[in-house]
Design a protein around this motif. Sequence first.
Motif, mmCIF file in Angstrom:
data_model
loop_
_atom_site.group_PDB
_atom_site.id
_atom_site.type_symbol
_atom_site.label_atom_id
_atom_site.label_comp_id
_atom_site.label_asym_id
_atom_site.label_seq_id
_atom_site.Cartn_x
_atom_site.Cartn_y
_atom_site.Cartn_z
ATOM 1 N N LEU A 46 -10.879 0.259 10.977
ATOM 2 C CA LEU A 46 -11.684 1.363 10.433
ATOM 3 C C LEU A 46 -10.846 2.249 9.516
ATOM 4 O O LEU A 46 -11.316 2.686 8.456
ATOM 5 N N GLN A 47 -9.620 2.523 9.916
ATOM 6 C CA GLN A 47 -8.756 3.371 9.090
ATOM 7 C C GLN A 47 -8.486 2.723 7.737
ATOM 8 O O GLN A 47 -8.513 3.390 6.698
ATOM 9 N N ALA A 48 -8.235 1.413 7.735
ATOM 10 C CA ALA A 48 -7.976 0.712 6.473
ATOM 11 C C ALA A 48 -9.233 0.655 5.608
ATOM 12 O O ALA A 48 -9.171 0.885 4.394
ATOM 13 N N TYR A 49 -10.357 0.361 6.227
ATOM 14 C CA TYR A 49 -11.614 0.328 5.473
ATOM 15 C C TYR A 49 -11.925 1.703 4.870
ATOM 16 O O TYR A 49 -12.402 1.807 3.733
ATOM 17 N N ALA A 50 -11.680 2.748 5.643
ATOM 18 C CA ALA A 50 -11.976 4.101 5.177
ATOM 19 C C ALA A 50 -11.159 4.462 3.943
ATOM 20 O O ALA A 50 -11.665 5.108 3.012
ATOM 21 N N ARG A 51 -9.897 4.059 3.916
ATOM 22 C CA ARG A 51 -9.049 4.356 2.746
ATOM 23 C C ARG A 51 -9.512 3.571 1.526
ATOM 24 O O ARG A 51 -9.516 4.079 0.402
ATOM 25 N N ALA A 52 -9.916 2.322 1.734
ATOM 26 C CA ALA A 52 -10.361 1.494 0.606
ATOM 27 C C ALA A 52 -11.734 1.912 0.099
ATOM 28 O O ALA A 52 -12.041 1.733 -1.087
ATOM 29 N N ALA A 73 0.827 -1.210 0.000
ATOM 30 C CA ALA A 73 0.000 0.000 0.000
ATOM 31 C C ALA A 73 0.861 1.260 0.000
ATOM 32 O O ALA A 73 0.589 2.217 -0.731
ATOM 33 N N ASP A 74 1.909 1.255 0.802
ATOM 34 C CA ASP A 74 2.770 2.436 0.912
ATOM 35 C C ASP A 74 3.573 2.698 -0.358
ATOM 36 O O ASP A 74 3.902 3.852 -0.668
ATOM 37 N N THR A 75 3.919 1.635 -1.083
ATOM 38 C CA THR A 75 4.726 1.804 -2.298
ATOM 39 C C THR A 75 3.880 1.967 -3.559
ATOM 40 O O THR A 75 4.420 2.125 -4.650
ATOM 41 N N ASN A 76 2.564 1.905 -3.403
ATOM 42 C CA ASN A 76 1.666 2.072 -4.556
ATOM 43 C C ASN A 76 0.554 3.056 -4.219
ATOM 44 O O ASN A 76 -0.623 2.823 -4.493
ATOM 45 N N GLN A 77 0.940 4.177 -3.605
ATOM 46 C CA GLN A 77 -0.060 5.143 -3.152
ATOM 47 C C GLN A 77 -0.813 5.762 -4.318
ATOM 48 O O GLN A 77 -0.299 5.894 -5.425
ATOM 49 N N LEU A 78 -2.072 6.128 -4.014
ATOM 50 C CA LEU A 78 -2.960 6.757 -4.996
ATOM 51 C C LEU A 78 -3.178 5.868 -6.215
ATOM 52 O O LEU A 78 -3.210 6.334 -7.357
ATOM 53 N N SER A 79 -3.317 4.580 -5.965
ATOM 54 C CA SER A 79 -3.566 3.637 -7.049
ATOM 55 C C SER A 79 -4.561 2.584 -6.574
ATOM 56 O O SER A 79 -4.844 2.457 -5.377
ATOM 57 N N LEU A 80 -5.092 1.814 -7.521
ATOM 58 C CA LEU A 80 -6.012 0.735 -7.171
ATOM 59 C C LEU A 80 -5.300 -0.367 -6.396
ATOM 60 O O LEU A 80 -5.937 -1.101 -5.634
ATOM 61 N N ILE A 81 -3.983 -0.475 -6.573
ATOM 62 C CA ILE A 81 -3.213 -1.461 -5.806
ATOM 63 C C ILE A 81 -3.260 -1.115 -4.321
ATOM 64 O O ILE A 81 -3.461 -1.980 -3.471
ATOM 65 N N GLU A 82 -3.074 0.169 -4.013
ATOM 66 C CA GLU A 82 -3.159 0.606 -2.616
ATOM 67 C C GLU A 82 -4.548 0.302 -2.057
ATOM 68 O O GLU A 82 -4.683 -0.196 -0.931
ATOM 69 N N ASP A 83 -5.575 0.571 -2.844
ATOM 70 C CA ASP A 83 -6.945 0.346 -2.379
ATOM 71 C C ASP A 83 -7.182 -1.126 -2.048
ATOM 72 O O ASP A 83 -7.751 -1.457 -0.999
ATOM 73 N N GLU A 84 -6.740 -2.009 -2.945
ATOM 74 C CA GLU A 84 -6.957 -3.443 -2.703
ATOM 75 C C GLU A 84 -6.129 -3.928 -1.523
ATOM 76 O O GLU A 84 -6.598 -4.756 -0.718
ATOM 77 N N ALA A 85 -4.911 -3.429 -1.395
ATOM 78 C CA ALA A 85 -4.069 -3.822 -0.262
ATOM 79 C C ALA A 85 -4.688 -3.373 1.064
ATOM 80 O O ALA A 85 -4.668 -4.118 2.054
ATOM 81 N N MET A 86 -5.263 -2.166 1.088
ATOM 82 C CA MET A 86 -5.876 -1.663 2.320
ATOM 83 C C MET A 86 -7.133 -2.450 2.676
ATOM 84 O O MET A 86 -7.415 -2.699 3.856
ATOM 85 N N LEU A 87 -7.909 -2.854 1.657
ATOM 86 C CA LEU A 87 -9.088 -3.681 1.927
ATOM 87 C C LEU A 87 -8.662 -5.022 2.510
ATOM 88 O O LEU A 87 -9.260 -5.503 3.493
ATOM 89 N N ALA A 88 -7.636 -5.622 1.933
ATOM 90 C CA ALA A 88 -7.132 -6.897 2.459
ATOM 91 C C ALA A 88 -6.594 -6.728 3.878
ATOM 92 O O ALA A 88 -6.841 -7.573 4.759
ATOM 93 N N LEU A 89 -5.887 -5.627 4.117
ATOM 94 C CA LEU A 89 -5.343 -5.365 5.456
ATOM 95 C C LEU A 89 -6.460 -5.190 6.474
ATOM 96 O O LEU A 89 -6.383 -5.698 7.603
ATOM 97 N N ALA A 90 -7.521 -4.485 6.083
ATOM 98 C CA ALA A 90 -8.664 -4.291 6.984
ATOM 99 C C ALA A 90 -9.288 -5.637 7.356
ATOM 100 O O ALA A 90 -9.653 -5.874 8.515
ATOM 101 N N ARG A 91 -9.406 -6.507 6.376
ATOM 102 C CA ARG A 91 -10.002 -7.823 6.644
ATOM 103 C C ARG A 91 -9.147 -8.643 7.602
ATOM 104 O O ARG A 91 -9.691 -9.386 8.438
ATOM 105 N N LEU A 92 -7.844 -8.514 7.490
ATOM 106 C CA LEU A 92 -6.982 -9.228 8.435
ATOM 107 C C LEU A 92 -7.102 -8.630 9.836
ATOM 108 O O LEU A 92 -7.075 -9.369 10.834
#
Length: 653
Positions: free
Chosen positions: A359-365, A323-342
């Motif tokens: 909540l923070q991860a879900y909010a970003r995704a 997520a940190d290395t792919n900011q402002l991209s759909l990759i970051e969004d998918e990584a944050m959704l996966a992180l929220a689920r974990l």
Amino acid sequence: MIRIFFIFLSIILLSPAVGQAEESDRIRGARIYLNSGNPEQAIRTAERHLKNADTLPSERLGLLSLIAEAEDMRATHKHFDNIKAAIRAIESVNREFPDNPKAAEFRWRRAWLQWKAGDSKRAVTSAREIISIDQQPDNLRRAWLLMARIHLQQEHYAYARSDLLQYGLQVKHKSREQAIGMAWLSIVDQGESRPAVALKSLQKIYQQWPDIITGEPILYSTFIHLLHKYDKQKQAFELAETFIKQHINKPEAASVRLIRADILATDNSTVPLAIKEYGILASTQAETAIGRKAFIRKLMLDTRDEQERDKLLPSMIALKKIADTNQLSLIEDEAMLALARLWTRIDEPSADKLNSPALQAYARAAISNDTRIAQAASKEGAHWLHKSLQEMLKREMWLKAVSIWQQYPQLRPEPRSSQDLRLGIAHAMRMLMLFTGSEELLKALHKENGSNIRGQRAMMELAKLWMDRQDKDGVEKIMRWLNRNEFTIYRPEILVTVARIQFTQGQHEAARQTINTVHAADTALESRASYWKIKAEISEALQRWHGAASAWREYSNSKNADQHAGLNNQARSHFEAKEFAAAYKLYSKIVETKRDASWFYHAAICELKTGKTKQAIERLQKLASQKDAGTYSSLAKLALANQQAKILLGAKP
């Protein structure tokens, strides 16, 4: 003589034929190399023949054309890495013989080569030259379609649509050529955010001319993507299988393989195949968005049954790094959704956490441009947020609840499923005097529910808000609603609020009349304390002390009442009514830890009035000497002076 004439005529007529045969032999000799797949030797042979002094114009045209064809073949075989020689050969033959039979075809090949080599600007120029020179429908169709494909590559969808409309003017209605144009127009529709229209068009074309779709990787892959998007997974999977067999080496193959893996991942029996496919993509496409998506999805499948924090931590770190290395991209969004689920596996919604990592991860995704990611994050995050807020509201943590509500607007549950929650948030905002936000929520709830129970509850909360905000027209607004909703079950509680507003505005008699229309038994147990409190305060304002004392007694016995305040106010009412014995009895019941300067003063006066002079004087003297007693210290001194005066004048104590 006649015989000699015919012999001479035969020689004259046959001479050109002999020359033509010689020319054909030269061209044929070079073409043998070309047809055998050796364009280099064909070019060398043709160039050698061109140097012959006896080369006629017609033969020169044939040799130049053959060189152009050979250079075209050579550029194509080398994947269009260097097309300069081919372009030069094409331009040479067309410049020297502008009216040659293959001129139009050569112009088309030049445009095609330029496009395939990535020189879109020159390709468009060449296509426009074809349109201006070659007016045959076949040539115009090719040129307009090429320009449309170039503009699609550049995501200039308006230009592409215009090109395709021009293409459509050159084809017959309901013909195969028209279907080709409609197929490419579906790519425009998708690019302009009309995926449903694009899918409908492609489905219609596929039913009649499937090879139009399957023969072109871009159209084929787009069709599969749209089927997957609209949950037509069976057909999408079948077509993906065929696509991979047919176009495995095409650039579009990777995204189709990802879709195939996604579909496999939905069935427990094929999850191992999905993991394998994700692994291949993650390895072969490591530096691309598809490769990173595959890595994330493989990671989530690998840990799908894991619940222990220590075992999930490496995966969470990897997702955070992605997520940190792919900011402002759909990759970051998918990584944050996966992180929220974990995070949801190792954490629980809690009122004690203001900054929940989930909540923070879900909010970003949830603000992703990918609707699939955004919808999943919003739905799952809303559930987490709902549970957290419910606990906060239950524990009356008003500030924290409102802060979380305002911090994550993108995770708020759908209005229909969160009406009780929104009512609770509106109440919390009112308790924090955030009247504007509270009123917006309550008015929306009232509008959504009308006169049903939730609508009535919203109106009751609105009435309290107008009371707290001291709206001058609060009573008018409430009574207007009560007149339209005469049989509301919340009528008693709302009238109590009206009485409170009237009391606050100094309309004590009007407040008394209003509160007298309500019976205590008609109010809910939770509202009973408020009823008796306002009734007592109105009686005090009107100096109806016996009524005030009675109301304060009932208040003390009500649910959620302040027992100390009720007892103290009841005693004070008896005190004001000159019923000192009754007042003293009540004052004596107040626990020592609650006995402040006011209590000492009133208790001492009661003692004076009931003959306990010595005890009263001691209490007053002690109070008078206290520096922190404030007004009551002065009142105690005054009471002592009065008592001393009575003694000096010989009055009875």
